[in-house]
Design an enzyme around this catalytic site. Structure first.
Site, PDB file in Angstrom:
ATOM      1  NE  ARG A  82      34.941  49.732  46.332  1.00 45.87           N
ATOM      2  CZ  ARG A  82      35.407  48.511  46.169  1.00 45.87           C
ATOM      3  NH1 ARG A  82      35.482  47.984  44.967  1.00 45.87           N
ATOM      4  NH2 ARG A  82      35.821  47.807  47.192  1.00 45.87           N
ATOM      5  N   GLY A 108      45.279  32.666  38.898  1.00 44.72           N
ATOM      6  CA  GLY A 108      44.667  33.402  40.005  1.00 44.72           C
ATOM      7  C   GLY A 108      43.536  32.590  40.608  1.00 44.72           C
ATOM      8  CG  LEU A 109      41.231  34.118  43.963  1.00 49.20           C
ATOM      9  CD1 LEU A 109      40.288  35.140  44.562  1.00 49.20           C
ATOM     10  CD2 LEU A 109      41.497  33.009  44.975  1.00 49.20           C
TER      11      LEU A 109
END
Lengths: 250, 240, 647
Positions: free
Chosen positions: C339, C51-52
Site C-alpha cells: 500500500r 466498535g469491534l
C-alpha cells in the site's frame, strides 16, 4: 445547479415543527445530498441562522445513520441507495425538494431531521442474538452450513438498521427489520436452539414499541438500501406461528 | 438516550400484530372457500328454477337425519360467522394500531405532496381497509335481500330463484352488485396472496410470484363466476 | 533532534512476562490476579466506544459479571465505523493446509509493520486469532462458505497463504453486528448499561488512577460524571485529522486526546496508513473519501499519460504514450506492491503533473485489458459490486473507461501507548483496538484491523484487566463530589462555554478543512524536515485563529452538532502538532512513514534501525510546553530484521 430545499425544522421534541424553504446555489451534480446540506449549514452558520440538524456518519452507505425522507421517499428516489450515497445528478436544476425526518410514533423527532431510533435496538435486545458467551465456541468448522443457508443468512444480515422500512410503511411497521434479523439467525444452525423464543420475544417488543403490523404492501422493500426481500417478513410470520405451536405443545 | 431507560412492557405475543394477521388470514381464506361454493351454487341458476331452489333446499338437508333440518347449514353459518367476526375484529384492531404508529397519517403522513402513491404499492394493497368496509356493508344489504327476504327489490318471493331473477332484472340492483364485486376483486387480489404471506408461505421471490398468480386466478374465477348470473338475468338470458 | 520536544526517561513494558514467546500469554494470564464471580457485580468498568473492540469487550466483561457502562456518540451501538471494513479478517487457522501457522502470522505482521512493533504483543495476537473466528461463527456471523459447507478463505494483502475469512465485501459489518448483538444481549440481561448519543469529553483521574469520565449527553447537553474501577478506551483512530479520509464523519480523537492531556502517553502518532485505491476527490465540496477494495489491483493495471497535462480521454491515449509506472519501476511485484509504495508512486506521478481527472489528483486503474482477456462476465462476477459503487459515485462506467483512483488516509497505527496488559501509562486506563498503538508497528497488513480489534475486546483485555481490578478497587469515599471529579466536569463546562462565546467569523468546518490540508500536504504520504517544521508553525497559527475566530452556533442545552464538531476539531489541533513533531523527530523512513531524507538510491524507504528501533511514546508537557519523548526500545529475538524490497 440551484435547488430549493423545503426542510422540516423542529427545534425540540416538545415543540411544533414546520417546513421552511431555503435556496441553495452553486450545487455540483457530483455532490452528495448530504454535502448539499453541509453547504446550506455553512451558509446558515455564517449568516446568523441555525444549521439544520441531521444524522449521518460513515457516508458510504453502510452505517445506517443517515435518514431523510426526500420528496416523500425514504432515502430519496434511487433504489438500493442510502441518502449519503444519493448524488445531485439525479435531480434537476431549479427543482424544489422536500426533506423530512423519518416519521413514526416509535421514532420521536429529537431535532429537525434527527429522530430517536432506539426502539430498533430494544428489539434486538429482546432476542436478536445467539447466546454465545465469549470462549464457549466450538471450532468454526465443527458445524458445516450449506452454502445456500449461509447465503440466505447473509442476505438477511445485510440490513443496516436505518429504519427506512418504518418510514416508508403506511402502517408504520418495522416488520422488514424484524424479519431480516429473524431470517438471518433462523437460517443458521447456530440460531436454532433459540429460534422460537427469539421470534416471539422480538415480535412482542416490536409491538410494545408502537410499530404497526404488516399488510404486505411492499413499500419497505422499495426503499430498503440493503435489498431485504419481502419474503423475510413471511419468515417472521412463520417463525412466530411455529414458535407458538411448539410452545403450546410443551 | 439510554437504551435501557425506556424499556416498556411487552405486548403478549397472542395479541401481536403478527398473530392478528394470521387470524385475519385464516378467516379470510375460509371466506374465500365459501365464496367459491357460493359461486358454484349461483351458477345453478342456469339449470332452471327447479334445480336452483332444489339445491337451496338440499343445503338444508345435508347429513339428515344425522343432523336436524338445516343443521349442517347452521354449522357452516357459525363457522362463517366466526371467520367474518374474527376477520373484521382483527382488521379494526390492526387499523387502529397502524393509525397509532403513524400519528393517524398512514401512508400520507409526510408534508410533501410528492410521491404520495409511494413506489410500488398496488391500488389493491392500500385500499384493503375501505374496500373491506364496502364489502361488509354490501354483505348486510345482500343478506337482507337474498337470504333474509327482508328487502325485496323487484318483488318478494319464497323462491330463492324468483327473488334473484326479480332483483337482477333491475339495472341499479345489478349495478350495486357489480360495484361490490369490484371492491371484492381488489380485496381478494391482495388479500389472498397476503393471507398466505401472513401465514408464512411466502418463502422466496419465485413463491411470491406464484402466490400472486394464484390470487389473480382465484379472484378472476370468483368475480366472473359471480357476475355471469346477474348479467344474464339483466339481459334476459335467464328467467325471462 | 529538534527544538519541539524534550527528552524523557526511557520506557519499558513491565507487564511483558518474558520467557519463551509462545508461553508468554499463558504465563501472564496465570500470574494475573482474578476476581471471584460473586464479587464481579460490585466492580464497575466504563467502556468508551462500541466498535469491534469496545463492543466485544463490553459484551464479554458483562458476561463475566462485571458492572459495565458503555458510551458511544452514535444513535446506536451498531453504527461504529468498524462496520465499514470490507475485506476480511485474518486468522491462523491453517484450514487450507498451506503452511500457515501462528508463527507465520506473527512473522508476517511484524515484517509488514516494518519491525516497529513488539514481538510479544504480535505473537499473542496471532495466538488468539483462531478463537475469534470460532467466536464469530458461534454468534451467527454469516462468513462466506464453500459448497461443502465449510468456511471459505482467501489470500489478502500480498501474503502467500490463504488465511483471510470474509463475508462478501462486508466483513466488518457482519463482525460488528455479532459483537453488537452480544452487547445488546447483556443490556437485556442488565449487566451492561448502554448510553448512546453520549460523547466522552474528559477523563477523571484520582490519585494517579483513571476512575471515571465526563460525558456530554448530546441530546440534552447535560454534562454527566461517571465513576468506575477502571476505564477502557475503544474510541478508534484519528484519521479524520486529515479532514478527508475514509473514516466516518464523526470519528475523532477527543477521548484519546483528553486522556493524553491527563497523562496517557501517545505513541507513534506519525504512523498513519494511506490506502492507494480510493475514489478521487471530485471538488471542494467533498466531505469524505470512499475506499475500493485493493483486490482490484489483482487484475487492474495502473497508469498515467507519459506527457504531463495530457487531457485526452483515456481511450484516445495510445499504448506507447501510457506509463505503467508500477510495472516499470517494480518489475517483480508490479501493480501488487504494498500500500505505502503504491500510494507514494501515485503521488509522485501527480506531483509531476501527470495526474488525471479533476485537479490532476488521480491515476488510472485500468481493468479494460482484463475485461478483454477474461471476458466481461468474469470481471463482473469478481468486482461487480465495486464497479457499481464506482459508477454510483462518479457517474462513469468503469467497464468502458478506466477508473480513476487516488490514495487516501485509511487507518492510524499510532495511538495511546499501552503495555502488554493493554494498560496505558495512567493506571486503570486501558486502551484497545485502533485507539492503541500496540500491534501493527509502522504499517498494518490488510485484514488485520478486524483481527486486532476483536482480539483485544474478546480475549486480551478480559484476561488482563482483572489483575488491575483485583489490586486497585475504587476507594469507597470517592463520589461525584470528589474534588477531581468536580474539577474535571468544571473544566469541560468552561471549555464548552468558551467555544460558544467566541462567536467569530469562520465555521468549524472551514478550520477543519484547512487543518486537514496542512497535515495532508506536510505529514501525509511523504514528509521532510522543512515541511514538517513549517506545518507545526502553520498548525499553531491556525489553532490560535480557531480560538479567536471560530463561530459555534446555538447553545449547549440542545442537540448541537456545531458544538460537537468544534470540540473535536479543537482536539485535532493538538494531535496534528504532535504528529508533525513525531514525524520530524523520526528521521528515518519506516512502513507508512516516509521521510524523503531517508531513502535508498532507488527512492525506496530506508529504515535506520541503529537509531530508531524504538516506540516513541509522547507525554503531554502542558499547554504551550513541549511534549516529552519516552523511548521504548524494541528487541527482536525471534525474527531476523531485514530491509524491505519489492523490486
Amino acid at each position: 445547479m440551484k435547488i430549493t430545499l423545503r426542510i422540516w425544522r423542529q427545534h425540540h421534541q416538545d415543540q411544533p415543527g414546520a417546513m421552511e424553504a431555503y435556496e441553495v446555489d452553486e450545487i455540483s451534480p457530483d455532490m452528495s445530498f448530504l454535502e448539499v446540506l453541509d453547504l446550506l449549514n455553512e451558509d446558515l452558520t455564517l449568516n446568523g441562522g441555525e444549521p439544520v440538524a441531521f444524522d449521518h456518519d460513515c457516508r458510504e452507505g453502510i452505517c445506517g445513520m443517515c435518514s431523510l425522507v426526500i420528496n416523500g421517499l425514504a432515502h430519496g428516489p434511487e433504489a438500493l441507495t442510502t441518502t449519503c450515497q444519493l448524488y445531485m445528478r439525479h435531480f434537476e436544476d431549479g427543482q424544489v425538494i422536500d426533506v423530512e425526518p423519518w416519521r413514526s410514533t416509535a421514532f420521536p423527532v429529537i431535532r429537525d431531521l434527527v429522530v430517536d431510533r432506539s426502539a430498533l435496538d430494544r428489539i434486538i435486545e429482546a432476542g436478536g442474538y445467539v447466546s454465545a458467551p465469549t470462549g464457549a465456541a466450538a471450532d468454526a468448522n465443527a458445524v458445516t452450513v450449506p452454502k445456500k443457508d449461509a447465503d440466505r443468512a447473509f442476505d438477511a444480515a445485510a440490513c443496516i438498521g436505518c429504519g427506512a422500512c418504518v418510514a416508508a410503511c403506511p402502517n408504520g411497521s418495522a416488520s422488514l427489520f424484524l424479519g431480516a434479523k429473524i431470517t438471518h439467525l433462523g437460517s443458521l444452525p447456530q440460531g436454532q436452539p433459540e429460534r422460537d423464543e427469539r421470534a416471539l420475544a422480538m415480535v412482542e417488543q416490536h409491538d410494545a414499541e408502537g410499530f404497526g403490523g404488516c399488510t404486505q404492501i411492499g413499500e419497505c422493500t422499495a426503499v430498503c438500501p440493503a435489498g431485504i426481500p419481502l419474503d423475510m417478513i413471511s419468515q417472521l410470520n412463520h417463525d412466530v406461528l411455529s414458535g407458538l405451536k411448539h410452545q403450546s405443545g410443551q | 438516550m439510554s437504551a435501557t431507560d425506556t424499556k416498556r412492557g411487552r405486548v403478549p405475543v397472542l395479541r401481536s400484530s403478527a398473530v392478528l394477521h394470521a387470524v385475519m388470514a385464516v378467516g379470510g381464506l375460509i371466506m374465500v372457500l365459501f365464496l367459491i361454493a357460493h359461486m358454484y351454487g349461483n351458477l345453478k341458476v342456469f339449470a332452471g328454477q327447479e334445480a336452483f331452489d332444489g339445491y337451496s333446499a338440499y343445503l338444508r338437508t345435508i347429513l339428515e337425519p344425522l343432523l336436524p333440518y338445516a343443521g349442517a347449514l347452521w354449522i357452516l353459518r357459525v363457522i362463517l360467522l366466526i371467520s367474518v367476526g374474527a376477520h373484521i375484529w382483527a382488521a379494526f384492531v390492526l387499523w387502529h394500531r397502524s393509525r397509532a404508529a403513524t400519528a393517524g397519517g398512514g401512508g400520507w403522513r409526510y408534508q410533501t405532496t410528492q410521491n404520495r402513491r409511494g413506489v410500488q404499492r398496488s391500488y389493491a394493497s392500500f385500499t384493503m381497509r375501505w374496500g373491506g368496509v364496502t364489502i361488509a356493508l354490501f354483505v348486510v344489504y345482500h343478506l337482507l335481500h337474498l337470504t333474509g327476504n327482508v328487502i325485496h327489490p323487484g318483488g318478494a318471493s319464497d323462491s330463492a330463484y324468483e327473488r334473484m331473477v326479480n332483483g337482477f332484472s333491475i339495472w341499479w340492483v345489478v349495478l350495486s352488485y357489480v360495484i361490490a364485486l369490484i371492491a371484492l376483486g381488489f380485496h381478494l387480489r391482495h388479500g389472498i396472496w397476503s393471507a398466505f404471506a401472513s401465514l408464512g408461505a411466502n418463502t422466496s421471490i419465485a413463491v411470491r410470484r406464484r402466490l400472486n398468480g394464484l390470487a389473480y386466478v382465484v379472484t378472476f374465477v370468483i368475480i366472473v363466476g359471480f357476475l355471469v348470473p346477474p348479467l344474464s338475468i339483466l339481459i334476459g338470458w335467464v328467467g325471462a | 533532534m529538534n527544538d519541539y520536544f524534550t527528552e524523557g526517561d526511557p520506557l519499558q513494558d513491565t507487564q511483558d512476562p518474558g520467557g519463551p514467546l509462545k508461553d508468554r500469554w499463558d504465563k501472564r494470564r496465570f500470574e494475573a490476579k482474578l476476581i471471584s464471580p460473586a464479587n464481579r457485580r460490585k466492580v464497575s468498568i466504563i467502556v468508551i466506544g462500541t466498535g469491534l473492540a469496545g463492543g466485544s469487550a463490553a459484551a464479554t466483561l458483562g458476561e463475566a459479571g462485571y458492572n459495565v457502562k458503555v458510551f458511544c456518540y452514535q444513535d446506536s451501538a451498531r453504527r461504529a465505523h468498524s462496520i465499514a471494513a470490507q475485506g476480511g479478517i485474518n486468522a491462523a487457522k491453517d484450514y487450507r493446509n498451506d503452511g500457515d501457522s501462528i508463527h507465520r502470522l506473527f512473522y508476517d505482521t511484524v515484517k509488514g509493520g516494518d519491525y516497529r512493533s513488539r514481538e510479544s504483543n504480535v505473537y499473542r495476537l496471532a495466538q488468539v486469532s483462531a478463537a475469534i473466528i470460532d467466536q464469530a461463527v458461534a454468534q451467527g456471523v454469516p462468513f462466506a462458505r464453500e459448497y461443502g459447507g465449510l468456511l471459505d478463505t482467501r489470500s489478502f494483502g500480498g501474503v502467500q497463504v490463504s488465511r483471510t475469512f470474509y463475508a462478501r465485501g462486508q466483513t466488518g459489518q457482519q463482525l460488528l453486528l455479532g459483537a453488537y448483538q452480544a452487547l445488546e444481549r447483556q443490556v437485556g440481561a442488565g449487566t451492561v448499561e448502554l448510553n448512546t448519543r453520549h460523547e466522552m469529553l474528559d477523563l477523571i483521574v484520582i490519585d494517579g488512577k483513571a476512575r471515571g469520565v465526563v460525558v456530554r449527553d448530546m441530546v440534552t447537553g447535560e454534562f454527566e460524571t461517571h465513576l468506575a474501577d477502571a476505564v477502557v478506551l475503544a474510541s478508534g483512530g484519528y484519521g479524520n485529522v486529515y479532514y478527508l479520509s475514509t473514516n466516518a464523519m464523526g470519528c475523532n480523537v477527543t477521548a484519546s486526546w483528553r486522556a493524553h492531556r491527563k497523562g496517557a502517553y501517545f505513541a507513534n502518532p506519525c504512523y498513519t496508513q494511506i490506502h492507494p485505491t480510493c475514489i478521487p476527490v471530485s471538488g471542494d465540496h467533498q466531505s469524505k473519501l470512499t475506499l475500493m477494495s485493493e483486490s482490484l489491483r489483482n487484475d487492474g493495471r495502473i497508469w498515467v499519460p507519459v506527457k504531463a497535462g495530457d487531457d485526452r480521454a483515456p481511450a484516445d491515449i495510445p499504448e506507447d504514450e501510457r506509463d505503467y509506472y508500477l510495472e516499470r519501476v517494480y518489475p517483480a511485484f508490479g501493480n501488487l506492491v504494498p500500500r505505502d509504495v503504491a500510494s507514494r508512486a501515485a503521488k509522485k506521478q501527480c506531483d509531476e503533473g501527470r495526474g488525471v481527472g479533476p485537479g490532476g489528483l488521480g491515476v488510472y486503474l485500468d481493468l479494460t485489458h482484463a475485461i478483454k482477456r477474461l471476458g466481461r462476465h468474469v470481471i463482473e462476477e469478481k468486482y461487480g459490486n465495486l464497479f457499481d459503487m464506482y459508477a454510483k459515485i462518479t457517474d462513469e462506467d468503469p467497464y468502458q473507461a478506466p477508473m480513476r483512483i487516488y490514495p487516501a488516509i485509511h487507518y492510524t497505527m499510532g495511538g495511546l501507548w499501552v503495555d502488554y496488559d493493554l494498560q496505558s501509562s495512567i493506571p486503570g486506563l486501558f486502551v484497545i483496538g485502533e485507539a492503541n498503538f500496540s500491534d501493527h508497528g509502522a504499517n498494518r497488513l490488510g485484514a488485520s484491523a478486524l483481527m486486532q480489534g476483536l482480539a483485544d475486546g474478546y480475549f486480551v483485555l478480559p484476561g488482563t484487566i482483572n489483575d488491575y481490578l483485583a489490586r486497585n478497587p475504587l476507594p469507597a469515599d470517592v463520589d461525584a463530589n470528589h474534588p477531581a471529579v468536580v474539577e474535571a466536569a468544571e473544566g469541560v463546562r468552561e471549555r464548552t462555554e468558551r467555544l460558544l462565546s467566541i462567536n467569530g467569523s469562520r465555521s468549524v468546518d472551514s478550520f477543519h478543512k484547512e487543518l486537514g490540508s496542512i497535515v495532508w500536504e506536510y505529514c501525509g504520504m511523504e514528509r521532510n524536515a522543512e515541511g514538517l517544521s513549517h506545518a507545526i508553525e502553520e498548525i499553531r497559527r491556525l489553532r490560535d485563529e480557531f480560538w479567536t475566530d471560530v463561530k459555534v452556533t446555538g447553545v449547549n442545552e440542545e442537540l448541537n452538532q456545531s458544538l460537537e464538531r468544534a470540540g473535536r476539531v479543537a482536539d485535532f489541533f493538538g494531535l496534528a502538532e504532535l504528529m508533525c513533531i513525531d514525524a520530524l523527530h523520526r528521521e528515518e523512513s519506516c512502513g507508512a512513514h516516509f521521510r524523503s531524507e531517508s531513502q535508498t538510491e532507488g527512492g525506496e524507504a530506508l529504515r535506520q534501525d541503529e537509531d530508531f528501533s524504538y516506540v516513541a511514546a509522547w507525554e503531554f508537557g502542558g499547554d504551550g510546553d513541549e511534549p516529552v519523548l519516552h523511548r521504548e526500545h524494541l528487541e527482536f529475538e525471534n525474527i531476523k530484521v531485514q530491509q524491505r524490497s519489492y523490486k
